[in-house]
Design a protein around this motif. Structure first.
Motif, PDB file in Angstrom:
ATOM      1  N   ALA A  33       1.004  -1.226  -0.100  1.00  0.00           N
ATOM      2  CA  ALA A  33       0.198   0.077  -0.303  1.00  0.00           C
ATOM      3  C   ALA A  33       1.070   1.181   0.303  1.00  0.00           C
ATOM      4  O   ALA A  33       0.302   2.222  -0.362  1.00  0.00           O
ATOM      5  CB  ALA A  33      -0.968   0.028   1.148  1.00  0.00           C
ATOM      6  N   SER A  34       2.101   1.140   0.607  1.00  0.00           N
ATOM      7  CA  SER A  34       3.035   2.456   0.513  1.00  0.00           C
ATOM      8  C   SER A  34       3.300   2.875  -0.929  1.00  0.00           C
ATOM      9  O   SER A  34       3.567   4.124  -1.093  1.00  0.00           O
ATOM     10  CB  SER A  34       4.156   2.104   1.214  1.00  0.00           C
ATOM     11  OG  SER A  34       5.125   1.233   0.683  1.00  0.00           O
ATOM     12  N   ILE A  35       3.235   2.038  -2.063  1.00  0.00           N
ATOM     13  CA  ILE A  35       3.694   2.244  -3.264  1.00  0.00           C
ATOM     14  C   ILE A  35       2.708   3.051  -4.048  1.00  0.00           C
ATOM     15  O   ILE A  35       3.109   4.117  -4.522  1.00  0.00           O
ATOM     16  CB  ILE A  35       3.781   0.809  -4.060  1.00  0.00           C
ATOM     17  CG1 ILE A  35       4.960   0.302  -3.573  1.00  0.00           C
ATOM     18  CG2 ILE A  35       4.040   1.291  -5.495  1.00  0.00           C
ATOM     19  CD1 ILE A  35       5.229  -1.136  -4.029  1.00  0.00           C
ATOM     20  N   PRO A  36       1.296   2.785  -4.037  1.00  0.00           N
ATOM     21  CA  PRO A  36       0.451   3.731  -4.610  1.00  0.00           C
ATOM     22  C   PRO A  36       0.268   4.966  -3.805  1.00  0.00           C
ATOM     23  O   PRO A  36      -0.082   6.206  -4.264  1.00  0.00           O
ATOM     24  CB  PRO A  36      -1.089   2.895  -4.568  1.00  0.00           C
ATOM     25  CG  PRO A  36      -0.598   1.764  -3.466  1.00  0.00           C
ATOM     26  CD  PRO A  36       0.773   1.393  -3.619  1.00  0.00           C
ATOM     27  N   THR A  37       0.461   4.944  -2.482  1.00  0.00           N
ATOM     28  CA  THR A  37       0.485   6.279  -1.752  1.00  0.00           C
ATOM     29  C   THR A  37       1.583   7.139  -2.009  1.00  0.00           C
ATOM     30  O   THR A  37       1.308   8.263  -2.216  1.00  0.00           O
ATOM     31  CB  THR A  37       0.691   5.844  -0.260  1.00  0.00           C
ATOM     32  OG1 THR A  37      -0.429   4.915   0.263  1.00  0.00           O
ATOM     33  CG2 THR A  37       0.578   7.187   0.512  1.00  0.00           C
ATOM     34  N   ALA A  38       2.704   6.732  -2.393  1.00  0.00           N
ATOM     35  CA  ALA A  38       3.736   7.422  -2.811  1.00  0.00           C
ATOM     36  C   ALA A  38       3.452   8.150  -4.263  1.00  0.00           C
ATOM     37  O   ALA A  38       4.164   9.081  -4.717  1.00  0.00           O
ATOM     38  CB  ALA A  38       5.093   6.741  -2.951  1.00  0.00           C
ATOM     39  N   CYS A  39       2.665   7.275  -5.032  1.00  0.00           N
ATOM     40  CA  CYS A  39       2.358   7.700  -6.378  1.00  0.00           C
ATOM     41  C   CYS A  39       1.168   8.831  -6.369  1.00  0.00           C
ATOM     42  O   CYS A  39       0.709   9.123  -7.585  1.00  0.00           O
ATOM     43  CB  CYS A  39       1.937   6.756  -7.310  1.00  0.00           C
ATOM     44  SG  CYS A  39       3.459   5.328  -7.535  1.00  0.00           S
ATOM     45  N   THR A  40       0.794   9.172  -5.461  1.00  0.00           N
ATOM     46  CA  THR A  40      -0.283  10.084  -5.187  1.00  0.00           C
ATOM     47  C   THR A  40      -0.329  11.463  -6.156  1.00  0.00           C
ATOM     48  O   THR A  40      -1.060  11.863  -6.929  1.00  0.00           O
ATOM     49  CB  THR A  40      -0.932  10.431  -3.821  1.00  0.00           C
ATOM     50  OG1 THR A  40      -1.083   9.626  -3.096  1.00  0.00           O
ATOM     51  CG2 THR A  40      -1.902  11.676  -3.877  1.00  0.00           C
ATOM     52  N   GLY A  41       1.236  11.897  -6.109  1.00  0.00           N
ATOM     53  CA  GLY A  41       1.527  13.065  -6.742  1.00  0.00           C
ATOM     54  C   GLY A  41       1.384  12.907  -8.479  1.00  0.00           C
ATOM     55  O   GLY A  41       1.541  14.002  -9.039  1.00  0.00           O
ATOM     56  N   LEU A  42       1.262  11.744  -8.908  1.00  0.00           N
ATOM     57  CA  LEU A  42       1.438  11.315 -10.319  1.00  0.00           C
ATOM     58  C   LEU A  42      -0.127  11.346 -10.896  1.00  0.00           C
ATOM     59  O   LEU A  42      -0.050  11.324 -12.146  1.00  0.00           O
ATOM     60  CB  LEU A  42       2.208  10.112 -10.631  1.00  0.00           C
ATOM     61  CG  LEU A  42       3.486   9.864 -10.077  1.00  0.00           C
ATOM     62  CD1 LEU A  42       3.981   8.540 -10.283  1.00  0.00           C
ATOM     63  CD2 LEU A  42       4.399  10.978 -10.670  1.00  0.00           C
ATOM     64  N   VAL A  43      -1.021  11.481 -10.143  1.00  0.00           N
ATOM     65  CA  VAL A  43      -2.389  11.551 -10.855  1.00  0.00           C
ATOM     66  C   VAL A  43      -2.906  12.858 -11.252  1.00  0.00           C
ATOM     67  O   VAL A  43      -2.423  13.888 -10.865  1.00  0.00           O
ATOM     68  CB  VAL A  43      -3.318  11.485  -9.345  1.00  0.00           C
ATOM     69  CG1 VAL A  43      -4.781  11.561  -9.993  1.00  0.00           C
ATOM     70  CG2 VAL A  43      -3.359  10.064  -8.757  1.00  0.00           C
ATOM     71  N   ASN A  44      -3.434  12.657 -12.564  1.00  0.00           N
ATOM     72  CA  ASN A  44      -3.893  13.959 -13.361  1.00  0.00           C
ATOM     73  C   ASN A  44      -5.323  13.707 -13.725  1.00  0.00           C
ATOM     74  O   ASN A  44      -5.791  14.598 -14.585  1.00  0.00           O
ATOM     75  CB  ASN A  44      -2.963  13.901 -14.371  1.00  0.00           C
ATOM     76  CG  ASN A  44      -1.638  14.180 -14.295  1.00  0.00           C
ATOM     77  OD1 ASN A  44      -1.251  15.267 -13.413  1.00  0.00           O
ATOM     78  ND2 ASN A  44      -0.493  13.375 -14.678  1.00  0.00           N
ATOM     79  N   SER A  45      -5.842  12.524 -13.269  1.00  0.00           N
ATOM     80  CA  SER A  45      -7.407  12.586 -13.855  1.00  0.00           C
ATOM     81  C   SER A  45      -8.193  11.951 -12.810  1.00  0.00           C
ATOM     82  O   SER A  45      -7.545  11.411 -11.706  1.00  0.00           O
ATOM     83  CB  SER A  45      -7.628  11.576 -15.127  1.00  0.00           C
ATOM     84  OG  SER A  45      -7.139  10.493 -14.886  1.00  0.00           O
ATOM     85  N   ALA A  46      -9.634  12.047 -12.730  1.00  0.00           N
ATOM     86  CA  ALA A  46     -10.380  11.670 -11.860  1.00  0.00           C
ATOM     87  C   ALA A  46     -10.353  10.073 -12.029  1.00  0.00           C
ATOM     88  O   ALA A  46     -10.470   9.170 -10.902  1.00  0.00           O
ATOM     89  CB  ALA A  46     -12.108  11.853 -12.050  1.00  0.00           C
ATOM     90  N   THR A  47     -10.236   9.372 -13.433  1.00  0.00           N
ATOM     91  CA  THR A  47     -10.065   7.827 -13.387  1.00  0.00           C
ATOM     92  C   THR A  47      -8.734   7.660 -12.658  1.00  0.00           C
ATOM     93  O   THR A  47      -8.824   6.361 -11.976  1.00  0.00           O
ATOM     94  CB  THR A  47      -9.968   7.741 -14.751  1.00  0.00           C
ATOM     95  OG1 THR A  47     -11.062   7.954 -15.346  1.00  0.00           O
ATOM     96  CG2 THR A  47      -9.949   6.236 -15.062  1.00  0.00           C
ATOM     97  N   GLY A  48      -7.870   8.332 -12.982  1.00  0.00           N
ATOM     98  CA  GLY A  48      -6.596   8.021 -12.209  1.00  0.00           C
ATOM     99  C   GLY A  48      -6.472   7.678 -10.779  1.00  0.00           C
ATOM    100  O   GLY A  48      -5.965   7.268  -9.940  1.00  0.00           O
ATOM    101  N   LEU A  49      -7.461   9.045 -10.214  1.00  0.00           N
ATOM    102  CA  LEU A  49      -7.544   9.070  -8.707  1.00  0.00           C
ATOM    103  C   LEU A  49      -8.284   7.793  -8.097  1.00  0.00           C
ATOM    104  O   LEU A  49      -7.742   7.368  -7.223  1.00  0.00           O
ATOM    105  CB  LEU A  49      -8.281  10.193  -8.292  1.00  0.00           C
ATOM    106  CG  LEU A  49      -8.530  10.495  -6.944  1.00  0.00           C
ATOM    107  CD1 LEU A  49      -7.161  10.742  -6.206  1.00  0.00           C
ATOM    108  CD2 LEU A  49      -9.197  11.729  -6.714  1.00  0.00           C
ATOM    109  N   ALA A  50      -9.386   7.395  -8.841  1.00  0.00           N
ATOM    110  CA  ALA A  50     -10.254   6.341  -8.327  1.00  0.00           C
ATOM    111  C   ALA A  50      -9.529   5.065  -8.434  1.00  0.00           C
ATOM    112  O   ALA A  50      -9.460   4.147  -7.349  1.00  0.00           O
ATOM    113  CB  ALA A  50     -11.241   6.098  -9.566  1.00  0.00           C
ATOM    114  N   ILE A  51      -8.491   4.734  -9.363  1.00  0.00           N
ATOM    115  CA  ILE A  51      -7.621   3.630  -9.420  1.00  0.00           C
ATOM    116  C   ILE A  51      -6.739   3.560  -8.287  1.00  0.00           C
ATOM    117  O   ILE A  51      -6.470   2.505  -7.683  1.00  0.00           O
ATOM    118  CB  ILE A  51      -6.851   3.644 -10.871  1.00  0.00           C
ATOM    119  CG1 ILE A  51      -7.904   3.307 -11.942  1.00  0.00           C
ATOM    120  CG2 ILE A  51      -5.916   2.091 -10.992  1.00  0.00           C
ATOM    121  CD1 ILE A  51      -7.401   3.331 -13.343  1.00  0.00           C
ATOM    122  N   LEU A  52      -6.152   4.731  -8.019  1.00  0.00           N
ATOM    123  CA  LEU A  52      -5.016   4.847  -7.028  1.00  0.00           C
ATOM    124  C   LEU A  52      -5.746   4.602  -5.683  1.00  0.00           C
ATOM    125  O   LEU A  52      -5.335   3.836  -4.782  1.00  0.00           O
ATOM    126  CB  LEU A  52      -4.525   6.213  -7.070  1.00  0.00           C
ATOM    127  CG  LEU A  52      -2.962   6.499  -6.359  1.00  0.00           C
ATOM    128  CD1 LEU A  52      -1.971   5.858  -6.984  1.00  0.00           C
ATOM    129  CD2 LEU A  52      -2.578   8.015  -6.120  1.00  0.00           C
TER     130      LEU A  52
END
Length: 316
Positions: A33-52
């Motif tokens: 779970a620490s991996i997607p948490t670190a990737c939060t700043g890479l999100v650029n869309s609502a779909t990406g946020l939902a997947i994350l």
């Protein structure tokens, strides 16, 4: 989406606790779970946020290992208190994280990036990610599955039999008491989640509070986790010492009944001060009911405690 991921993982992880123990699963899930948490700043869309959020939601599955582990480590005289404190301080961690991230780390990162809020929020989530990864490593390296040692060693020396995760889940799922607790936990922890999501908006719309003021008032509900859930487990243990399992059942019944009465009173409060006072007592009984739940879970079917913990936790 995040809650959906948590529910799925709680169903899945419970049986594997019975099979391999909590330590390895806890470390793997927290580290993953620490991996997607670190990737939060890479999100650029609502779909990406939902997947994350779906993948970050797997961290919520660690609740099952937490409760299973405490059930293995503590005796019946104190297991209710131990489970309740672990769960309550875990819930409190969510509020503390929001406070630390929003009030301390985010402003610090803004200073580092010369007041660039965009860069600050996109990088600040690396901090909890690193903390989670370090904690996962320490859990794996320095902890034991049970007082007698790790499951792998116990099985190697014939002290503990091999367990089937599928058989464990089947045994837990066909036990009628599991589903009663599933509903009861939904009536307390489910209520807490609802309050966490809706309380600030309620105080803003109903009593005309500012966003900041409403959020501060609503946070009181979560801060009660500091002691309220632990009290539920503590009273469950006291009742067990005097009346056995019937005492634990009566404790939870009383807490749930008081919670139900107070939510009706809270919903009909006409003054801000009155609503806050009632919410404090409402929160007290909600979280005490949660704490008393996991004073019961370890004794529904002890060999399949992991599966039952997962199912009940998913209910919440």
């Amino acid at each position: 989406v995040g809650v959906g991921g948590t529910i799925f993982m709680r169903f899945l992880l419970g049986p594997f606790c019975d099979k391999v123990g909590a330590r390895v699963l806890f470390a793997v899930v927290l580290g993953a779970a620490s991996i997607p948490t670190a990737c939060t700043g890479l999100v650029n869309s609502a779909t990406g946020l939902a997947i994350l959020r779906l993948f970050i939601g797997i961290a919520g599955g660690t609740f099952v290992m937490c409760q299973y582990w405490a059930s293995r480590m503590f005796t019946k005289e104190v297991v209710g208190t131990a489970n309740a404190l672990c769960g309550g301080w875990g819930n409190l961690g969510g509020g503390v994280t929001q406070l630390v991230m929003g009030s301390a780390l985010f402003p610090l990162f803004k200073v580092i990036y010369n007041d660039d809020s965009e860069k600050a929020w996109r990088t600040v989530c690396v901090v909890p990610s690193v903390v989670a990864a370090i904690h996962a490593f320490c859990l794996y390296k320095f902890s034991d599955d049970a007082p007698k040692g790790n499951y792998s060693e116990l099985k190697k020396h014939g002290v503990m039999p091999e367990v089937s995760a599928a058989a464990s889940f089947r045994s837990g799922a066909i036990n009628f008491n599991t589903w009663i607790l599933f509903i009861q936990y939904a009536c307390c922890f489910g209520v807490e989640l609802t309050m966490n999501n809706a309380a600030a908006l309620y105080f803003k719309d109903e009593f005309g509070q500012s966003t900041e003021s409403a959020a501060a008032i609503a946070s009181i509900f979560g801060w009660m986790n500091l002691f309220a859930r632990g009290l539920g487990g503590f009273f469950s243990d006291i009742a067990n010492a005097k009346m056995g399992m019937r005492g634990r059942l009566w404790t939870q019944t009383i807490f749930l009944a008081c919670e139900g009465a107070l939510v009706l009173i809270f919903a009909n409060s006409n003054s801000l001060g009155g609503a806050i006072v009632i919410m404090v007592f409402f929160s007290l009984f909600v979280q005490a009911a949660e704490g008393s739940s996991y004073g019961i879970v370890p004794y529904v079917d002890p060999p399949n405690t992991g599966s039952i913990s997962g199912i009940v936790g998913a209910g919440g």
